[in-house]
Write a protein that holds these residues in place. Structure first.
Motif, PDB file in Angstrom:
ATOM      1  N   LYS A 110      23.819 -19.392  -5.012  1.00 39.98           N
ATOM      2  CA  LYS A 110      23.068 -20.268  -5.923  1.00 39.98           C
ATOM      3  C   LYS A 110      21.568 -20.271  -5.650  1.00 39.98           C
ATOM      4  O   LYS A 110      20.818 -20.956  -6.348  1.00 39.98           O
ATOM      5  CB  LYS A 110      23.609 -21.688  -5.828  1.00 39.98           C
ATOM      6  N   SER A 111      21.117 -19.531  -4.659  1.00 35.29           N
ATOM      7  CA  SER A 111      19.691 -19.506  -4.340  1.00 35.29           C
ATOM      8  C   SER A 111      19.048 -18.240  -4.892  1.00 35.29           C
ATOM      9  O   SER A 111      19.418 -17.119  -4.509  1.00 35.29           O
ATOM     10  CB  SER A 111      19.459 -19.575  -2.837  1.00 35.29           C
ATOM     11  N   THR A 112      18.066 -18.410  -5.745  1.00 39.78           N
ATOM     12  CA  THR A 112      17.383 -17.261  -6.352  1.00 39.78           C
ATOM     13  C   THR A 112      16.317 -16.663  -5.442  1.00 39.78           C
ATOM     14  O   THR A 112      15.804 -15.570  -5.726  1.00 39.78           O
ATOM     15  CB  THR A 112      16.726 -17.677  -7.676  1.00 39.78           C
ATOM     16  N   SER A 113      15.978 -17.372  -4.364  1.00 41.04           N
ATOM     17  CA  SER A 113      14.921 -16.881  -3.467  1.00 41.04           C
ATOM     18  C   SER A 113      15.464 -16.242  -2.194  1.00 41.04           C
ATOM     19  O   SER A 113      14.692 -15.821  -1.333  1.00 41.04           O
ATOM     20  CB  SER A 113      13.971 -18.030  -3.099  1.00 41.04           C
ATOM     21  N   LEU A 114      16.769 -16.148  -2.046  1.00 38.89           N
ATOM     22  CA  LEU A 114      17.382 -15.635  -0.811  1.00 38.89           C
ATOM     23  C   LEU A 114      17.310 -14.114  -0.733  1.00 38.89           C
ATOM     24  O   LEU A 114      17.494 -13.408  -1.727  1.00 38.89           O
ATOM     25  CB  LEU A 114      18.839 -16.086  -0.738  1.00 38.89           C
ATOM     26  N   ARG A 115      17.031 -13.635   0.473  1.00 35.85           N
ATOM     27  CA  ARG A 115      17.129 -12.207   0.782  1.00 35.85           C
ATOM     28  C   ARG A 115      17.968 -12.040   2.041  1.00 35.85           C
ATOM     29  O   ARG A 115      17.763 -12.744   3.033  1.00 35.85           O
ATOM     30  CB  ARG A 115      15.748 -11.585   1.042  1.00 35.85           C
ATOM     31  N   THR A 116      18.924 -11.123   2.016  1.00 35.35           N
ATOM     32  CA  THR A 116      19.676 -10.784   3.215  1.00 35.35           C
ATOM     33  C   THR A 116      18.899  -9.727   3.982  1.00 35.35           C
ATOM     34  O   THR A 116      18.608  -8.655   3.456  1.00 35.35           O
ATOM     35  CB  THR A 116      21.072 -10.258   2.860  1.00 35.35           C
ATOM     36  N   VAL A 117      18.554 -10.042   5.231  1.00 35.54           N
ATOM     37  CA  VAL A 117      17.724  -9.127   6.020  1.00 35.54           C
ATOM     38  C   VAL A 117      18.469  -8.555   7.219  1.00 35.54           C
ATOM     39  O   VAL A 117      17.927  -7.694   7.916  1.00 35.54           O
ATOM     40  CB  VAL A 117      16.434  -9.842   6.496  1.00 35.54           C
ATOM     41  N   GLY A 118      19.688  -9.013   7.447  1.00 33.72           N
ATOM     42  CA  GLY A 118      20.477  -8.493   8.565  1.00 33.72           C
ATOM     43  C   GLY A 118      21.946  -8.709   8.303  1.00 33.72           C
ATOM     44  O   GLY A 118      22.522  -9.717   8.731  1.00 33.72           O
ATOM     45  N   LYS A 119      22.574  -7.778   7.623  1.00 28.47           N
ATOM     46  CA  LYS A 119      23.990  -7.908   7.283  1.00 28.47           C
ATOM     47  C   LYS A 119      24.843  -7.856   8.550  1.00 28.47           C
ATOM     48  O   LYS A 119      24.747  -6.916   9.349  1.00 28.47           O
ATOM     49  CB  LYS A 119      24.393  -6.768   6.337  1.00 28.47           C
ATOM     50  N   ASP A 120      25.659  -8.908   8.754  1.00 24.81           N
ATOM     51  CA  ASP A 120      26.570  -9.007   9.900  1.00 24.81           C
ATOM     52  C   ASP A 120      25.831  -8.969  11.248  1.00 24.81           C
ATOM     53  O   ASP A 120      26.422  -8.631  12.273  1.00 24.81           O
ATOM     54  CB  ASP A 120      27.610  -7.875   9.878  1.00 24.81           C
ATOM     55  N   GLU A 121      24.556  -9.342  11.255  1.00 22.87           N
ATOM     56  CA  GLU A 121      23.762  -9.264  12.484  1.00 22.87           C
ATOM     57  C   GLU A 121      23.508 -10.620  13.133  1.00 22.87           C
ATOM     58  O   GLU A 121      22.905 -10.678  14.207  1.00 22.87           O
ATOM     59  CB  GLU A 121      22.432  -8.556  12.213  1.00 22.87           C
ATOM     60  N   PHE A 122      23.949 -11.692  12.502  1.00 26.56           N
ATOM     61  CA  PHE A 122      23.826 -13.005  13.134  1.00 26.56           C
ATOM     62  C   PHE A 122      25.109 -13.296  13.896  1.00 26.56           C
ATOM     63  O   PHE A 122      26.210 -13.300  13.335  1.00 26.56           O
ATOM     64  CB  PHE A 122      23.582 -14.100  12.090  1.00 26.56           C
ATOM     65  N   ASP A 123      24.988 -13.537  15.198  1.00 33.43           N
ATOM     66  CA  ASP A 123      26.168 -13.741  16.047  1.00 33.43           C
ATOM     67  C   ASP A 123      25.743 -14.576  17.245  1.00 33.43           C
ATOM     68  O   ASP A 123      25.084 -14.070  18.163  1.00 33.43           O
ATOM     69  CB  ASP A 123      26.730 -12.389  16.489  1.00 33.43           C
ATOM     70  N   ILE A 124      26.087 -15.864  17.257  1.00 33.46           N
ATOM     71  CA  ILE A 124      25.701 -16.755  18.345  1.00 33.46           C
ATOM     72  C   ILE A 124      26.950 -17.392  18.938  1.00 33.46           C
ATOM     73  O   ILE A 124      27.853 -17.816  18.207  1.00 33.46           O
ATOM     74  CB  ILE A 124      24.699 -17.829  17.862  1.00 33.46           C
ATOM     75  N   THR A 125      27.031 -17.416  20.264  1.00 33.87           N
ATOM     76  CA  THR A 125      28.142 -18.036  20.972  1.00 33.87           C
ATOM     77  C   THR A 125      27.585 -18.994  22.008  1.00 33.87           C
ATOM     78  O   THR A 125      26.624 -18.673  22.712  1.00 33.87           O
ATOM     79  CB  THR A 125      29.016 -16.979  21.671  1.00 33.87           C
TER      80      THR A 125
END
Length: 488
Positions: A110-125
């Protein structure tokens, strides 16, 4: 970051901003009750909601175009902003044990301003193995009347945590280091780059346990929110590293003081370094030191729930624990018993001791818990008693006793990038000499309770609260992220 063990209350937020300072105020509510963020000119000052039962302090933000309202937990113990995706199982698969993403989630479609800059690259534990995974995105981020365009954030597509976070730590502790091996400008850095603040620094005033308001102030300090003098101490680098990753400081000494006297708690840890972490509800000390603290107050460690508990009536005891930093001449913060006994859950009667010396009394969680190894964490049960300035450029912490429930304000901005902390002087004779060996006695313990109860005991719980505690105790161990070259 460590979260609280217990069920969530609600959130109410407001905030203000000034030129070169941005402030977000902290407010506490028992149920969801969000307000729009306002704006002032000169610093950035923001509103945090004290979630006394779930634990932690929360900010109301808006993400995307058109803006979507989400409530995020403030965490000085991590460095990424991330939001739960509305499609994540933890948000969609609601059950008795999983209430869903009650603090809000983000619908990226629903956000028209979103850009994906790291597909599957966010991973925090985190320390307790709770996690969030997904994509790195860039989108508009609205906080305190301030809009940051194209802020890099994590989008939690697969998460065991129902609320997102605002991590405001060093960029060298970002989750991206474990995936793409590089950092990015996080929120505190972007605020400085956009010239909303002069330097990458902020101050934190959580106020007392029952307070309805406190604040995080980016780019400055408020001289009305502390007592005495601000004292600067050095932030410690991670072991075998030349970089700063956590707000780790030397904890020189911990003492227990009651009308009976003062005892110094000892530990076998050679050099006790503790992390100042707003994302951690409790304070976690070395095992031997925590056990001495429990003996002082007559706390019992409950194996079923995995934490030390005390009768809630201990809030009325005239005693405190003192934390001294960076050598014998360093700053000292006193934490009273009123700040160290936390309700186990919200709503209804609290569980009661069904046996033992405190039979019939309500059970509270004790604000000092144990850990067998680093990280040692000074969480909210400590931070509420301190006004803390985090200077990420000069790698210093300034600290002073908090001025509880102050209604006045006097905001002083940092003069420029890398300028010293206003009104602060350096602690003399700073050294990593380690904590004191202690006196070996427990003479002060009798002042915290009847001497017959001064040793840990085992008591059963009764009442409806015992069931809820068992269901929610898993929330206790979130903790700092365990990637990168940090203390965590």
């Amino acid at each position: 970051m460590k979260a609280s063990p217990l069920a969530a209350a609600g959130v109410a937020l407001a905030s203000t901003a000034q030129a070169q300072v941005v402030q977000f105020d902290i407010q506490k509510r028992d149920g969801p009750n969000l307000r729009d963020l306002g704006r002032r000119a000169a610093t950035i000052n923001g509103v945090l909601s004290n979630q006394q039962i779930q634990g932690g302090y929360f900010l109301n933000v808006e993400v995307g175009t058109p803006p979507q309202n989400i409530t995020l937990q403030l965490d000085t113990g991590s460095s990424d902003v991330w939001v739960p995706s509305s499609s994540a199982d933890i948000c969609t698969q609601v059950s008795q044990r999983n209430p869903g993403c009650t603090f809000g989630s983000f619908d990226s479609d629903k956000s028209t301003s979103l850009r994906t800059v790291g597909k599957d690259e966010f991973d925090i534990t985190y320390v307790d193995n709770s996690f969030s995974k997904g994509d790195y995105i860039q989108d508009d981020f609205h906080i305190g009347g301030v809009t940051v365009s194209n802020l890099t954030m994590g989008l939690g597509l697969d998460s065991s945590i129902a609320n997102g976070l605002i991590g405001v730590g060093y960029i060298n502790d970002e989750a991206s280091l474990s995936t793409i091996r590089s950092t990015y400008p996080n929120l505190p850095v972007v605020l400085q780059q956009e010239k909303l603040i002069n330097t990458v620094a902020y101050s934190l005033w959580l106020n007392d346990l029952d307070a309805s308001a406190g604040s995080i102030l980016f780019g400055g300090i408020d001289t009305e929110k502390y007592q005495g003098d601000l004292t600067k101490i050095n932030i410690q680098r991670a072991d075998n590293s030349n970089v700063f990753t956590e707000f780790a400081v030397e904890l020189f000494e911990v003492q227990a003081t009651s009308p009976s006297g003062t005892d110094t708690l000892s530990t076998s840890v050679d050099s006790l370094v503790a992390v100042l972490d707003s994302g951690t509800t409790l304070t976690y000390l070395p095992q031997d030191m925590a056990e001495q603290a429990w003996k002082e107050v007559g706390a019992s460690f409950n194996e079923e729930f995995g934490l030390a508990v005390v009768p809630c009536s201990i809030r009325n005891v005239n005693g405190h624990f003192s934390f001294t930093f960076a050598g014998a001449d360093g700053p000292k913060i006193n934490v009273t018993m009123a700040e160290l006994a936390l309700d186990l859950f919200s709503g209804g009667p609290q569980p009661k001791f069904s046996s033992g010396p405190n039979q019939g009394q309500s059970v509270c969680e004790f604000g000092i818990q144990n850990t067998t190894g680093s990280p040692f964490l000074l969480g909210d049960t400590f931070l509420r008693s301190a006004f803390v300035v985090y200077d990420l450029v000069n790698n210093e912490i300034a600290i002073a006793p908090t001025n509880f429930n102050s209604t006045k304000t006097n905001v002083v901005a940092f003069a420029s990038s890398g300028a010293p902390i206003p009104s602060a002087t350096s602690a003399p004779n700073q050294s990593k000499s380690g904590p004191s060996s202690g006196t070996g006695g427990m003479s002060a313990a009798s002042g915290f309770q009847d001497s017959d109860n001064a040793a840990p005991y085992t008591s059963a719980f009764s009442g409806p609260g015992a069931i809820i505690v068992g269901m929610t105790i898993g929330y206790t161990l979130l903790g700092g992220a365990i990637f990168g070259a940090g203390w965590l």
